[in-house]
Scaffold this active site. Sequence first.
Site, PDB file in Angstrom:
ATOM      1  N   ASP A  92      34.017 -61.752 -13.268  1.00 15.17           N
ATOM      2  CA  ASP A  92      32.991 -62.549 -12.604  1.00 15.17           C
ATOM      3  C   ASP A  92      33.631 -63.876 -12.194  1.00 15.17           C
ATOM      4  O   ASP A  92      34.806 -64.126 -12.469  1.00 15.17           O
ATOM      5  CB  ASP A  92      31.773 -62.744 -13.508  1.00 15.17           C
ATOM      6  CG  ASP A  92      32.103 -63.529 -14.774  1.00 15.17           C
ATOM      7  OD1 ASP A  92      33.277 -63.938 -14.948  1.00 15.17           O
ATOM      8  OD2 ASP A  92      31.198 -63.728 -15.589  1.00 15.17           O
ATOM      9  N   ASP A 278      26.379 -53.787 -14.206  1.00 10.85           N
ATOM     10  CA  ASP A 278      26.917 -54.186 -15.506  1.00 10.85           C
ATOM     11  C   ASP A 278      25.785 -54.841 -16.275  1.00 10.85           C
ATOM     12  O   ASP A 278      24.860 -55.371 -15.673  1.00 10.85           O
ATOM     13  CB  ASP A 278      28.038 -55.226 -15.353  1.00 10.85           C
ATOM     14  CG  ASP A 278      27.477 -56.606 -15.075  1.00 10.85           C
ATOM     15  OD1 ASP A 278      27.053 -56.859 -13.943  1.00 10.85           O
ATOM     16  OD2 ASP A 278      27.403 -57.438 -16.011  1.00 10.85           O
ATOM     17  N   CYS A 316      22.167 -36.539 -28.158  1.00 11.12           N
ATOM     18  CA  CYS A 316      23.394 -37.229 -27.727  1.00 11.12           C
ATOM     19  C   CYS A 316      24.598 -36.564 -28.394  1.00 11.12           C
ATOM     20  O   CYS A 316      24.543 -36.233 -29.572  1.00 11.12           O
ATOM     21  CB  CYS A 316      23.306 -38.697 -28.132  1.00 11.12           C
ATOM     22  SG  CYS A 316      24.764 -39.680 -27.749  1.00 11.12           S
ATOM     23  N   CYS A 318      27.642 -38.034 -28.543  1.00 10.74           N
ATOM     24  CA  CYS A 318      28.690 -39.057 -28.712  1.00 10.74           C
ATOM     25  C   CYS A 318      29.292 -38.924 -30.112  1.00 10.74           C
ATOM     26  O   CYS A 318      28.716 -38.289 -30.995  1.00 10.74           O
ATOM     27  CB  CYS A 318      28.126 -40.454 -28.457  1.00 10.74           C
ATOM     28  SG  CYS A 318      27.335 -41.227 -29.886  1.00 10.74           S
ATOM     29  N   CYS A 321      26.784 -39.872 -32.930  1.00 10.05           N
ATOM     30  CA  CYS A 321      25.677 -38.930 -33.168  1.00 10.05           C
ATOM     31  C   CYS A 321      26.177 -37.602 -33.728  1.00 10.05           C
ATOM     32  O   CYS A 321      25.447 -36.909 -34.426  1.00 10.05           O
ATOM     33  CB  CYS A 321      24.879 -38.719 -31.882  1.00 10.05           C
ATOM     34  SG  CYS A 321      23.960 -40.209 -31.411  1.00 10.05           S
ATOM     35  N   HIS A 347      27.434 -45.724 -29.619  1.00 10.22           N
ATOM     36  CA  HIS A 347      26.320 -44.868 -29.173  1.00 10.22           C
ATOM     37  C   HIS A 347      25.647 -45.434 -27.916  1.00 10.22           C
ATOM     38  O   HIS A 347      25.425 -44.708 -26.943  1.00 10.22           O
ATOM     39  CB  HIS A 347      25.259 -44.659 -30.257  1.00 10.22           C
ATOM     40  CG  HIS A 347      24.010 -44.108 -29.652  1.00 10.22           C
ATOM     41  ND1 HIS A 347      23.903 -42.789 -29.252  1.00 10.22           N
ATOM     42  CD2 HIS A 347      22.867 -44.725 -29.247  1.00 10.22           C
ATOM     43  CE1 HIS A 347      22.741 -42.617 -28.653  1.00 10.22           C
ATOM     44  NE2 HIS A 347      22.084 -43.771 -28.635  1.00 10.22           N
TER      45      HIS A 347
HETATM   46 ZN   LIG Z   1      25.068 -41.061 -29.562  1.00 12.41          ZN
END
Ligand SMILES: [Zn+2]
Length: 369
Positions: A92, A278, A316, A318, A321, A347
Amino acid sequence: MSLAFEILAETAAGGRRGRLDLPHQAVETPVFMPVGTQGTVKAVAQDVLEGLGAQIILGNTYHLYLRPGHEAIGRMGGLHKFMSWRRAMLTDSGGFQVFSLNALRKVTDEGVQFRSHLDGSSHSFTPEHSIGVQVALGADICMAFDECTEYPAERARAEESLRLTMAWARRSREHFRAHGENVAWREGLGGRTQSLFGIVQGGMYADLRRQCAERLVEMDFDGYAIGGLSVGEPRELTLEMIAEVLPLLPKDKPRYVMGVGYPDEIEQYARMGVDMMDCVLPTRAARHGLLFTSEGRVNIKNKQYAEDQNPPDPRCDCPVCRRYSRAYLRHLMQAGEALSGTLNTIHNLAYYLGIMERVRGELESRTNG
Ligand SMILES: [Zn+2]
Protein backbone atom coordinates in the site's frame (compact mmCIF):
# COMPACT_ATOMS: atom_id res chain seq x y z
CA MET A 1 6.93 -5.54 -18.87
CA SER A 2 5.19 -4.92 -15.55
CA LEU A 3 1.95 -6.91 -15.54
CA ALA A 4 -0.26 -8.68 -18.06
CA PHE A 5 -3.95 -9.21 -17.39
CA GLU A 6 -6.09 -11.65 -19.27
CA ILE A 7 -9.83 -12.22 -18.83
CA LEU A 8 -10.57 -15.91 -19.26
CA ALA A 9 -14.34 -15.79 -18.76
CA GLU A 10 -16.99 -13.20 -18.07
CA THR A 11 -20.59 -13.32 -16.83
CA ALA A 12 -23.60 -11.18 -17.73
CA ALA A 13 -23.44 -9.66 -14.22
CA GLY A 14 -19.92 -8.42 -14.94
CA GLY A 15 -18.02 -11.06 -12.95
CA ARG A 16 -14.60 -11.88 -14.42
CA ARG A 17 -12.43 -14.95 -14.15
CA GLY A 18 -8.96 -13.76 -15.02
CA ARG A 19 -5.23 -14.27 -14.77
CA LEU A 20 -2.94 -11.52 -13.55
CA ASP A 21 0.59 -12.26 -14.62
CA LEU A 22 3.00 -10.53 -12.22
CA PRO A 23 6.80 -10.83 -12.17
CA HIS A 24 6.79 -13.24 -9.19
CA GLN A 25 3.57 -15.16 -9.81
CA ALA A 26 0.66 -15.64 -12.19
CA VAL A 27 -2.32 -14.86 -9.97
CA GLU A 28 -5.70 -16.46 -10.66
CA THR A 29 -8.47 -13.87 -10.17
CA PRO A 30 -10.69 -12.92 -8.48
CA VAL A 31 -8.21 -13.22 -5.63
CA PHE A 32 -8.18 -12.54 -1.90
CA MET A 33 -4.87 -11.14 -0.62
CA PRO A 34 -3.91 -11.86 3.02
CA VAL A 35 -2.45 -8.83 4.79
CA GLY A 36 1.17 -9.11 5.92
CA THR A 37 1.51 -5.81 7.72
CA GLN A 38 5.09 -5.96 9.04
CA GLY A 39 6.58 -8.46 6.59
CA THR A 40 4.50 -11.27 8.09
CA VAL A 41 0.92 -12.43 7.83
CA LYS A 42 0.58 -12.45 11.61
CA ALA A 43 1.13 -15.83 13.26
CA VAL A 44 1.48 -17.82 10.01
CA ALA A 45 4.75 -18.92 8.41
CA GLN A 46 5.38 -18.46 4.70
CA ASP A 47 5.38 -22.18 3.83
CA VAL A 48 1.97 -22.55 5.46
CA LEU A 49 0.61 -19.63 3.41
CA GLU A 50 1.91 -21.35 0.29
CA GLY A 51 0.19 -24.57 1.35
CA LEU A 52 -3.09 -22.70 1.77
CA GLY A 53 -2.81 -21.41 -1.79
CA ALA A 54 -2.12 -17.74 -1.04
CA GLN A 55 -0.96 -16.31 -4.39
CA ILE A 56 -0.31 -12.72 -3.41
CA ILE A 57 0.06 -10.97 -0.03
CA LEU A 58 0.20 -7.36 1.12
CA GLY A 59 2.99 -5.48 2.86
CA ASN A 60 2.38 -2.18 4.64
CA THR A 61 4.68 0.63 3.55
CA TYR A 62 4.14 2.74 6.68
CA HIS A 63 5.15 -0.03 9.10
CA LEU A 64 8.10 -1.30 7.05
CA TYR A 65 9.39 2.23 6.49
CA LEU A 66 9.48 2.81 10.25
CA ARG A 67 10.83 -0.66 11.11
CA PRO A 68 13.18 -2.13 9.94
CA GLY A 69 13.37 0.67 7.32
CA HIS A 70 12.98 0.51 3.54
CA GLU A 71 16.66 1.28 2.94
CA ALA A 72 17.76 -1.75 4.97
CA ILE A 73 15.23 -3.96 3.17
CA GLY A 74 16.35 -2.53 -0.18
CA ARG A 75 20.00 -3.30 0.60
CA MET A 76 19.00 -6.90 1.32
CA GLY A 77 17.36 -7.26 -2.10
CA GLY A 78 13.79 -6.20 -1.30
CA LEU A 79 10.91 -7.49 0.78
CA HIS A 80 10.42 -10.73 -1.18
CA LYS A 81 13.95 -11.83 -0.39
CA PHE A 82 13.96 -10.42 3.17
CA MET A 83 10.87 -12.38 4.22
CA SER A 84 11.52 -15.31 1.85
CA TRP A 85 8.25 -14.96 -0.09
CA ARG A 86 8.58 -16.08 -3.70
CA ARG A 87 5.04 -15.38 -4.85
CA ALA A 88 3.42 -12.05 -5.67
CA MET A 89 3.23 -9.09 -3.33
CA LEU A 90 1.54 -5.68 -3.21
CA THR A 91 2.44 -2.73 -1.01
CA ASP A 92 0.00 0.00 0.00
CA SER A 93 1.12 3.64 -0.20
CA GLY A 94 1.40 4.25 3.54
CA GLY A 95 -1.35 6.84 3.31
CA PHE A 96 -4.05 4.84 5.05
CA GLN A 97 -1.86 3.98 8.06
CA VAL A 98 -0.70 7.57 8.44
CA PHE A 99 -4.34 8.57 8.60
CA SER A 100 -5.51 5.79 10.87
CA LEU A 101 -2.58 5.69 13.34
CA ASN A 102 -1.70 9.37 13.62
CA ALA A 103 -4.03 11.82 15.31
CA LEU A 104 -1.37 14.55 15.06
CA ARG A 105 -0.68 14.36 11.32
CA LYS A 106 -0.44 17.53 9.28
CA VAL A 107 -1.59 17.47 5.66
CA THR A 108 -0.38 20.01 3.10
CA ASP A 109 -0.33 20.00 -0.70
CA GLU A 110 3.24 18.73 -0.45
CA GLY A 111 2.41 15.64 1.61
CA VAL A 112 1.78 14.49 5.18
CA GLN A 113 3.86 15.09 8.28
CA PHE A 114 3.38 12.61 11.08
CA ARG A 115 4.92 11.20 14.22
CA SER A 116 5.95 7.57 14.50
CA HIS A 117 3.53 5.55 16.61
CA LEU A 118 6.62 3.63 17.80
CA ASP A 119 8.82 6.37 19.26
CA GLY A 120 7.19 9.73 18.49
CA SER A 121 9.90 10.72 15.98
CA SER A 122 8.91 13.12 13.14
CA HIS A 123 8.50 11.88 9.55
CA SER A 124 6.85 12.92 6.35
CA PHE A 125 5.43 11.13 3.33
CA THR A 126 5.08 12.79 -0.04
CA PRO A 127 3.93 10.98 -3.20
CA GLU A 128 7.57 10.86 -4.35
CA HIS A 129 8.78 9.49 -1.01
CA SER A 130 6.02 6.86 -0.83
CA ILE A 131 6.94 5.61 -4.31
CA GLY A 132 10.65 5.66 -3.40
CA VAL A 133 9.94 3.51 -0.33
CA GLN A 134 7.79 1.14 -2.39
CA VAL A 135 10.49 0.76 -5.07
CA ALA A 136 12.97 -0.16 -2.31
CA LEU A 137 10.51 -2.70 -0.84
CA GLY A 138 10.07 -4.07 -4.36
CA ALA A 139 6.52 -5.46 -4.37
CA ASP A 140 5.09 -6.56 -7.73
CA ILE A 141 2.39 -3.89 -7.37
CA CYS A 142 2.78 -0.42 -5.82
CA MET A 143 -0.05 1.94 -4.93
CA ALA A 144 -0.28 5.68 -5.65
CA PHE A 145 -0.10 7.88 -2.55
CA ASP A 146 -3.62 8.98 -1.61
CA GLU A 147 -5.61 10.59 1.15
CA CYS A 148 -8.34 8.42 2.55
CA THR A 149 -11.47 10.46 3.27
CA GLU A 150 -12.95 9.62 6.68
CA TYR A 151 -16.61 8.76 7.19
CA PRO A 152 -18.76 10.71 7.62
CA ALA A 153 -17.28 13.68 5.74
CA GLU A 154 -18.92 16.92 4.59
CA ARG A 155 -18.93 17.46 0.86
CA ALA A 156 -16.36 20.30 1.06
CA ARG A 157 -13.99 18.05 2.99
CA ALA A 158 -14.48 15.18 0.49
CA GLU A 159 -13.82 17.59 -2.41
CA GLU A 160 -10.61 18.86 -0.84
CA SER A 161 -9.44 15.34 -0.11
CA LEU A 162 -10.20 14.37 -3.70
CA ARG A 163 -8.25 17.33 -5.06
CA LEU A 164 -5.19 16.19 -3.07
CA THR A 165 -5.61 12.55 -4.06
CA MET A 166 -5.70 13.44 -7.76
CA ALA A 167 -2.68 15.74 -7.54
CA TRP A 168 -0.80 13.09 -5.58
CA ALA A 169 -1.80 10.38 -8.08
CA ARG A 170 -0.24 12.43 -10.88
CA ARG A 171 2.96 12.99 -8.87
CA SER A 172 3.09 9.30 -7.91
CA ARG A 173 2.78 8.36 -11.59
CA GLU A 174 5.53 10.75 -12.66
CA HIS A 175 7.93 9.62 -9.97
CA PHE A 176 7.19 5.97 -10.71
CA ARG A 177 7.82 6.50 -14.43
CA ALA A 178 11.19 8.03 -13.62
CA HIS A 179 12.32 5.56 -10.93
CA GLY A 180 10.08 2.48 -11.03
CA GLU A 181 12.58 0.43 -13.00
CA ASN A 182 15.19 0.55 -10.25
CA VAL A 183 13.69 -2.39 -8.41
CA ALA A 184 16.32 -4.82 -7.04
CA TRP A 185 15.00 -8.03 -8.66
CA ARG A 186 14.65 -6.63 -12.19
CA GLU A 187 17.69 -8.38 -13.68
CA GLY A 188 16.82 -11.69 -12.05
CA LEU A 189 13.31 -11.69 -13.52
CA GLY A 190 14.08 -11.09 -17.16
CA GLY A 191 13.83 -7.32 -17.04
CA ARG A 192 10.28 -7.31 -15.71
CA THR A 193 9.40 -4.56 -13.29
CA GLN A 194 6.82 -3.22 -10.82
CA SER A 195 3.32 -1.96 -11.62
CA LEU A 196 1.52 1.08 -10.22
CA PHE A 197 -2.20 1.28 -9.41
CA GLY A 198 -4.22 4.47 -8.96
CA ILE A 199 -6.76 4.74 -6.15
CA VAL A 200 -10.29 6.09 -6.63
CA GLN A 201 -11.40 8.17 -3.63
CA GLY A 202 -14.29 10.65 -3.27
CA GLY A 203 -15.87 9.69 0.04
CA MET A 204 -19.48 8.57 -0.25
CA TYR A 205 -20.33 11.03 -3.04
CA ALA A 206 -21.09 9.18 -6.26
CA ASP A 207 -20.30 12.14 -8.54
CA LEU A 208 -16.91 12.71 -6.84
CA ARG A 209 -16.12 9.01 -7.22
CA ARG A 210 -16.99 9.18 -10.93
CA GLN A 211 -14.91 12.31 -11.41
CA CYS A 212 -11.92 10.70 -9.69
CA ALA A 213 -12.21 7.48 -11.70
CA GLU A 214 -12.34 9.38 -15.00
CA ARG A 215 -9.29 11.50 -14.18
CA LEU A 216 -7.26 8.51 -13.01
CA VAL A 217 -8.10 6.57 -16.17
CA GLU A 218 -6.75 9.50 -18.20
CA MET A 219 -3.49 9.21 -16.24
CA ASP A 220 -3.22 5.58 -17.43
CA PHE A 221 -2.30 3.37 -14.48
CA ASP A 222 -1.53 -0.36 -14.72
CA GLY A 223 -4.59 -1.11 -12.59
CA TYR A 224 -7.19 0.70 -10.50
CA ALA A 225 -8.21 0.44 -6.87
CA ILE A 226 -11.28 1.73 -5.08
CA GLY A 227 -10.15 3.00 -1.69
CA GLY A 228 -11.77 4.72 1.28
CA LEU A 229 -14.42 2.05 1.75
CA SER A 230 -15.20 -0.03 4.84
CA VAL A 231 -14.41 3.03 6.96
CA GLY A 232 -17.60 2.80 9.02
CA GLU A 233 -20.25 3.47 6.37
CA PRO A 234 -23.33 1.25 6.02
CA ARG A 235 -22.83 -1.67 3.73
CA GLU A 236 -25.36 -0.51 1.12
CA LEU A 237 -23.23 2.58 0.63
CA THR A 238 -20.06 0.52 0.11
CA LEU A 239 -21.91 -1.48 -2.51
CA GLU A 240 -23.31 1.65 -4.17
CA MET A 241 -19.85 3.24 -4.49
CA ILE A 242 -18.36 0.07 -5.98
CA ALA A 243 -21.25 -0.28 -8.44
CA GLU A 244 -20.82 3.37 -9.42
CA VAL A 245 -17.09 3.12 -10.12
CA LEU A 246 -16.63 -0.32 -11.69
CA PRO A 247 -18.23 0.50 -15.09
CA LEU A 248 -15.91 3.52 -15.46
CA LEU A 249 -12.71 1.49 -15.11
CA PRO A 250 -11.04 -0.02 -18.19
CA LYS A 251 -12.23 -3.59 -18.69
CA ASP A 252 -8.81 -4.88 -19.62
CA LYS A 253 -7.09 -3.74 -16.39
CA PRO A 254 -7.26 -5.30 -12.93
CA ARG A 255 -9.69 -3.77 -10.40
CA TYR A 256 -8.97 -3.88 -6.70
CA VAL A 257 -11.28 -2.96 -3.83
CA MET A 258 -9.20 -2.15 -0.77
CA GLY A 259 -9.93 -3.26 2.78
CA VAL A 260 -13.03 -5.45 2.30
CA GLY A 261 -14.71 -7.36 3.81
CA TYR A 262 -16.86 -10.09 5.40
CA PRO A 263 -17.02 -13.46 3.60
CA ASP A 264 -20.35 -12.73 1.90
CA GLU A 265 -19.10 -9.29 0.82
CA ILE A 266 -15.97 -10.52 -0.94
CA GLU A 267 -18.09 -13.10 -2.73
CA GLN A 268 -20.62 -10.47 -3.82
CA TYR A 269 -17.98 -8.01 -5.07
CA ALA A 270 -16.12 -10.75 -6.95
CA ARG A 271 -19.34 -11.61 -8.81
CA MET A 272 -19.72 -7.92 -9.75
CA GLY A 273 -16.31 -7.80 -11.43
CA VAL A 274 -13.84 -6.95 -8.66
CA ASP A 275 -10.60 -8.84 -9.34
CA MET A 276 -8.64 -8.26 -6.13
CA MET A 277 -9.48 -7.68 -2.46
CA ASP A 278 -7.58 -7.56 0.82
CA CYS A 279 -8.72 -7.33 4.41
CA VAL A 280 -7.29 -7.75 7.91
CA LEU A 281 -10.58 -9.24 9.07
CA PRO A 282 -9.81 -12.97 8.76
CA THR A 283 -6.43 -12.62 10.47
CA ARG A 284 -7.40 -10.06 13.11
CA ALA A 285 -10.68 -11.78 14.01
CA ALA A 286 -8.81 -15.09 14.33
CA ARG A 287 -6.53 -13.67 17.01
CA HIS A 288 -9.64 -12.66 18.94
CA GLY A 289 -11.14 -16.14 18.63
CA LEU A 290 -13.66 -15.41 15.88
CA LEU A 291 -13.80 -18.12 13.22
CA PHE A 292 -15.65 -17.79 9.91
CA THR A 293 -17.25 -21.09 8.98
CA SER A 294 -19.78 -22.57 6.54
CA GLU A 295 -22.20 -22.60 9.51
CA GLY A 296 -21.67 -18.92 10.31
CA ARG A 297 -19.41 -17.20 12.82
CA VAL A 298 -18.01 -19.26 15.68
CA ASN A 299 -16.71 -17.46 18.75
CA ILE A 300 -14.36 -20.18 19.93
CA LYS A 301 -14.09 -18.64 23.43
CA ASN A 302 -17.70 -19.58 24.17
CA LYS A 303 -18.21 -22.13 26.93
CA GLN A 304 -20.45 -24.22 24.68
CA TYR A 305 -17.31 -25.43 22.86
CA ALA A 306 -15.49 -26.57 26.01
CA GLU A 307 -15.95 -30.27 25.22
CA ASP A 308 -16.98 -29.99 21.55
CA GLN A 309 -15.06 -32.67 19.66
CA ASN A 310 -16.14 -31.42 16.21
CA PRO A 311 -13.72 -29.65 13.91
CA PRO A 312 -14.04 -25.84 13.78
CA ASP A 313 -15.89 -26.15 10.45
CA PRO A 314 -17.13 -29.66 9.52
CA ARG A 315 -17.15 -28.73 5.82
CA CYS A 316 -13.61 -27.27 5.75
CA ASP A 317 -10.65 -29.41 4.76
CA CYS A 318 -7.93 -27.04 5.96
CA PRO A 319 -5.06 -28.52 8.01
CA VAL A 320 -6.64 -27.20 11.25
CA CYS A 321 -10.12 -28.62 10.62
CA ARG A 322 -8.63 -31.95 9.55
CA ARG A 323 -6.71 -32.31 12.79
CA TYR A 324 -8.08 -30.32 15.74
CA SER A 325 -11.33 -29.93 17.67
CA ARG A 326 -13.25 -26.84 18.75
CA ALA A 327 -12.56 -27.87 22.36
CA TYR A 328 -8.81 -27.82 21.76
CA LEU A 329 -8.88 -24.44 19.99
CA ARG A 330 -10.96 -23.04 22.85
CA HIS A 331 -8.49 -24.41 25.39
CA LEU A 332 -5.51 -22.82 23.56
CA MET A 333 -7.29 -19.47 23.55
CA GLN A 334 -8.26 -19.71 27.25
CA ALA A 335 -4.68 -20.63 28.15
CA GLY A 336 -3.23 -17.77 26.12
CA GLU A 337 -1.11 -20.16 24.05
CA ALA A 338 0.67 -18.75 20.97
CA LEU A 339 -0.58 -21.67 18.89
CA SER A 340 -4.12 -20.35 19.31
CA GLY A 341 -3.62 -17.38 17.00
CA THR A 342 -1.76 -19.52 14.50
CA LEU A 343 -4.40 -22.23 14.18
CA ASN A 344 -7.33 -19.80 14.17
CA THR A 345 -5.66 -17.71 11.47
CA ILE A 346 -4.86 -20.71 9.29
CA HIS A 347 -8.52 -21.74 9.30
CA ASN A 348 -9.87 -18.24 8.60
CA LEU A 349 -7.44 -17.70 5.72
CA ALA A 350 -8.30 -21.12 4.29
CA TYR A 351 -11.96 -20.12 4.49
CA TYR A 352 -11.43 -16.79 2.68
CA LEU A 353 -9.13 -18.29 0.04
CA GLY A 354 -11.62 -21.13 -0.41
CA ILE A 355 -14.46 -18.68 -1.13
CA MET A 356 -12.45 -17.13 -3.95
CA GLU A 357 -11.50 -20.53 -5.33
CA ARG A 358 -15.17 -21.53 -5.42
CA VAL A 359 -16.20 -18.21 -7.03
CA ARG A 360 -13.51 -18.62 -9.69
CA GLY A 361 -14.90 -22.05 -10.54
CA GLU A 362 -18.45 -20.71 -10.69
CA LEU A 363 -17.52 -17.75 -12.87
CA GLU A 364 -16.00 -20.19 -15.34
CA SER A 365 -18.88 -22.64 -15.39
CA ARG A 366 -21.53 -19.93 -15.54
CA THR A 367 -19.85 -18.44 -18.57
CA ASN A 368 -19.61 -21.81 -20.24
CA GLY A 369 -23.28 -22.59 -19.50
ZN1 LIG B 1 -10.68 -25.03 8.45
